[in-house]
Design an enzyme around this catalytic site. Structure first.
Site, PDB file in Angstrom:
ATOM      1  N   GLU A 204      42.878  14.954 -32.400  1.00 46.87           N
ATOM      2  CA  GLU A 204      41.840  14.186 -31.670  1.00 46.87           C
ATOM      3  C   GLU A 204      42.165  12.724 -31.391  1.00 46.87           C
ATOM      4  O   GLU A 204      41.522  12.205 -30.451  1.00 46.87           O
ATOM      5  CB  GLU A 204      40.486  14.288 -32.377  1.00 46.87           C
ATOM      6  CG  GLU A 204      39.374  13.848 -31.467  1.00 46.87           C
ATOM      7  CD  GLU A 204      37.993  14.068 -32.050  1.00 46.87           C
ATOM      8  OE1 GLU A 204      37.026  13.768 -31.358  1.00 46.87           O
ATOM      9  OE2 GLU A 204      37.876  14.546 -33.181  1.00 46.87           O
TER      10      GLU A 204
ATOM     11  N   ALA B 110      33.857   7.904 -35.715  1.00 49.76           N
ATOM     12  CA  ALA B 110      34.112   8.120 -37.141  1.00 49.76           C
ATOM     13  C   ALA B 110      35.595   8.253 -37.458  1.00 49.76           C
ATOM     14  O   ALA B 110      35.957   8.571 -38.588  1.00 49.76           O
ATOM     15  CB  ALA B 110      33.370   9.374 -37.612  1.00 49.76           C
TER      16      ALA B 110
ATOM     17  N   HIS C 250      37.593   9.150 -26.632  1.00 49.13           N
ATOM     18  CA  HIS C 250      37.579   7.952 -27.478  1.00 49.13           C
ATOM     19  C   HIS C 250      38.226   6.823 -26.678  1.00 49.13           C
ATOM     20  O   HIS C 250      39.161   6.160 -27.140  1.00 49.13           O
ATOM     21  CB  HIS C 250      38.310   8.202 -28.792  1.00 49.13           C
ATOM     22  CG  HIS C 250      37.580   9.119 -29.721  1.00 49.13           C
ATOM     23  ND1 HIS C 250      36.613   8.665 -30.590  1.00 49.13           N
ATOM     24  CD2 HIS C 250      37.655  10.458 -29.899  1.00 49.13           C
ATOM     25  CE1 HIS C 250      36.136   9.690 -31.275  1.00 49.13           C
ATOM     26  NE2 HIS C 250      36.744  10.794 -30.874  1.00 49.13           N
TER      27      HIS C 250
ATOM     28  N   ARG D  98      27.491   1.567 -10.705  1.00 53.89           N
ATOM     29  CA  ARG D  98      28.530   0.757 -10.069  1.00 53.89           C
ATOM     30  C   ARG D  98      29.846   0.790 -10.847  1.00 53.89           C
ATOM     31  O   ARG D  98      30.862   0.304 -10.354  1.00 53.89           O
ATOM     32  CB  ARG D  98      28.060  -0.695  -9.899  1.00 53.89           C
ATOM     33  CG  ARG D  98      27.062  -0.869  -8.766  1.00 53.89           C
ATOM     34  CD  ARG D  98      26.871  -2.329  -8.389  1.00 53.89           C
ATOM     35  NE  ARG D  98      26.012  -3.029  -9.331  1.00 53.89           N
ATOM     36  CZ  ARG D  98      24.668  -3.055  -9.253  1.00 53.89           C
ATOM     37  NH1 ARG D  98      24.058  -2.384  -8.290  1.00 53.89           N
ATOM     38  NH2 ARG D  98      23.948  -3.727 -10.119  1.00 53.89           N
TER      39      ARG D  98
ATOM     40  N   GLY E  26      22.272  19.254 -29.438  1.00 51.98           N
ATOM     41  CA  GLY E  26      20.988  18.658 -29.116  1.00 51.98           C
ATOM     42  C   GLY E  26      20.833  17.246 -29.618  1.00 51.98           C
ATOM     43  O   GLY E  26      19.795  16.614 -29.359  1.00 51.98           O
TER      44      GLY E  26
ATOM     45  N   HIS F 183      24.105  14.952 -30.137  1.00 51.70           N
ATOM     46  CA  HIS F 183      25.184  14.189 -29.508  1.00 51.70           C
ATOM     47  C   HIS F 183      24.926  13.946 -28.017  1.00 51.70           C
ATOM     48  O   HIS F 183      25.265  12.876 -27.495  1.00 51.70           O
ATOM     49  CB  HIS F 183      26.513  14.924 -29.683  1.00 51.70           C
ATOM     50  CG  HIS F 183      27.168  14.701 -30.999  1.00 51.70           C
ATOM     51  ND1 HIS F 183      26.802  15.393 -32.131  1.00 51.70           N
ATOM     52  CD2 HIS F 183      28.174  13.863 -31.375  1.00 51.70           C
ATOM     53  CE1 HIS F 183      27.554  14.997 -33.144  1.00 51.70           C
ATOM     54  NE2 HIS F 183      28.396  14.065 -32.719  1.00 51.70           N
TER      55      HIS F 183
ATOM     56  N   ASP G 169      32.203  20.682 -32.356  1.00 47.90           N
ATOM     57  CA  ASP G 169      32.613  19.470 -33.069  1.00 47.90           C
ATOM     58  C   ASP G 169      32.140  19.549 -34.516  1.00 47.90           C
ATOM     59  O   ASP G 169      31.825  18.535 -35.150  1.00 47.90           O
ATOM     60  CB  ASP G 169      32.086  18.202 -32.392  1.00 47.90           C
ATOM     61  CG  ASP G 169      32.810  16.933 -32.846  1.00 47.90           C
ATOM     62  OD1 ASP G 169      33.932  17.056 -33.363  1.00 47.90           O
ATOM     63  OD2 ASP G 169      32.249  15.836 -32.693  1.00 47.90           O
TER      64      ASP G 169
END
Length: 411
Positions: free
Chosen positions: A127, A138, A210, A242, A264, A266, A289
């Protein structure tokens, strides 16, 4: 041969009520539009059959994190069929090279000699170390590195008592490239675009995440070969009319598929529906996740890499309150999509099974079709997993049931 008879079948393009699947030699060999009674049928009336769930982003479950030692991947793979998950990408947070090597060794072993009772291990999702520290969430700050230009990997930094250079990470990734499905990175970081080139050359999927990339940088990353966005809307700047940034480009760029964490928490349900409407279900990967806190009671302690986390109702947290992944597994996400968000069953199966299987190269999985692999999840009316099949083999039956529902027969 096994016949699953009388179920509601979630096909790729429609629902088939009262249909039957015939399984043989690990595949679906026939689909009928009526119940087929008698031996060797299994009565599935009142149940729903979907393609087995494919989780492209999962850190752990039931107290086990992917970085939890020499048998962590096997332990996770063994329990995921209880959640209807038939294939997954073990996902690591940023970590030291030795820790990464140990995970990838397990991934390679699971791919070479898979357990017939366990979920398929597709390849690892890193990740990873190459993210923007300003959007690390985290992720452990001490393990974040930059790639530097031309893939030289000369950068070095320390992480507590762990000291390693980028070249050490490069060598591990290079050695285990066939066992890595996806690497998440921030393209705007020093050497980020060169890293995309390097990964694409090794046929490793590049996912943007990230990251604080603007729209121009995101489009350049796509031109270099990036094809995915990690947990859309999370760990990136909010979309502005914009300044569309990474999120805005992801919603309209046909080359990019997007992950969505469907717990519900994140992502608000309205934004889940916005993303599915914008991209179309085949271009969205529902991911859990999930962390090691998934499956544990609220308040229980677990770890995300080396970081202690605490289980909440639907997500986990660091000690300072930062959200640290989910405690929702993909079966619960499927139910939340269909029951709470109003996503049709056919589309939810695309999100949780078909799209991730296709994007991760599981050409025979992720759909109910003649000739497809018999990776299946059988659900009751409340969305609970009743049984799970992998390659036509019954690998999980919920307590209190026999075989699939009312009877079991397989010859």
């Amino acid at each position: 041969m096994t016949i699953l008879s009388g179920a509601r079948l979630v096909l790729a393009d429609r629902m088939l009520d009262g249909g039957s699947l015939t399984l043989d030699a690990g595949h679906i060999v026939a689909i009928a539009d009526r119940p087929i009674d008698g031996e060797p049928s299994v009565d599935c009336r009142g149940l729903t059959i979907v393609p087995g769930f494919v989780d492209a982003h999962i850190h752990g479950v039931d107290g086990v994190d992917t970085l939890d030692g020499p048998d962590a991947i096997a332990r996770i793979a063994a329990v995921l069929p209880r959640r209807g998950v038939t294939a997954f990408c073990p996902t690591t947070v940023a970590c030291a090279p030795d820790a990464l090597r140990h995970v990838l060794q397990q991934v390679r072993a699971a791919r070479i000699a898979p357990s017939p009772e366990s979920a398929r291990v597709i390849g690892a999702h890193l990740e990873s170390n190459f993210i923007n520290p300003d959007f690390r969430g985290a992720q452990p700050a001490g393990c974040i590195r930059t790639w530097i230009s031309a893939g030289q990997g000369a950068h070095q930094a320390s992480s507590g008592d762990a000291y390693f250079v980028t070249a050490d990470l490069r060598d591990v990734i290079d050695a285990f490239a066939p066992d890595i499905a996806t690497v998440t990175l921030a393209p705007e970081m020093d050497g980020g675009l060169a890293l995309i080139d390097w990964l694409v050359q090794r046929r490793i999927r590049v996912s943007l995440g990230h990251s604080g990339a603007d729209d121009a940088m995101t489009l350049e990353a796509v031109a270099r070969g990036a094809r995915q966005v990690t947990h859309l809307f999370n760990a990136m700047p909010p979309m502005h009319h914009r300044r569309p940034g990474l999120a805005g480009v992801a919603l309209q760029c046909p080359e990019l598929v997007v992950e969505l964490i469907c717990d519900g928490v994140h992502v608000h349900p309205t934004m889940v529906k916005v993303a599915v409407a914008a991209k179309g279900a085949p271009r969205v990967l529902a991911v859990s996740d999930a962390t090691a806190a998934a499956g544990l009671p609220a308040g229980a302690s677990a770890r995300l890499g080396d970081n202690p986390i605490v289980a909440g109702d639907r997500c986990a947290h660091l000690a300072d309150g930062t959200i640290a992944g989910s405690t929702t597994t993909l079966d619960a996400a499927f139910t939340r999509l269909t029951r709470d968000m109003g996503i049709p069953l056919v589309d939810a199966a695309q999100l949780c099974s078909t799209a991730p299987a296709r994007e991760l190269g599981l050409r025979d999985c992720g759909r109910l079709a003649e000739g497809a692999a018999a990776d299946l999840a059988v659900l009751d009316a409340g969305g609970r997993i009743v049984s799970t099949y992998i390659a036509g083999r019954l690998v999980y039956t919920a307590p209190g049931t026999s075989g699939n529902s009312r009877q079991s027969a397989s010859v």
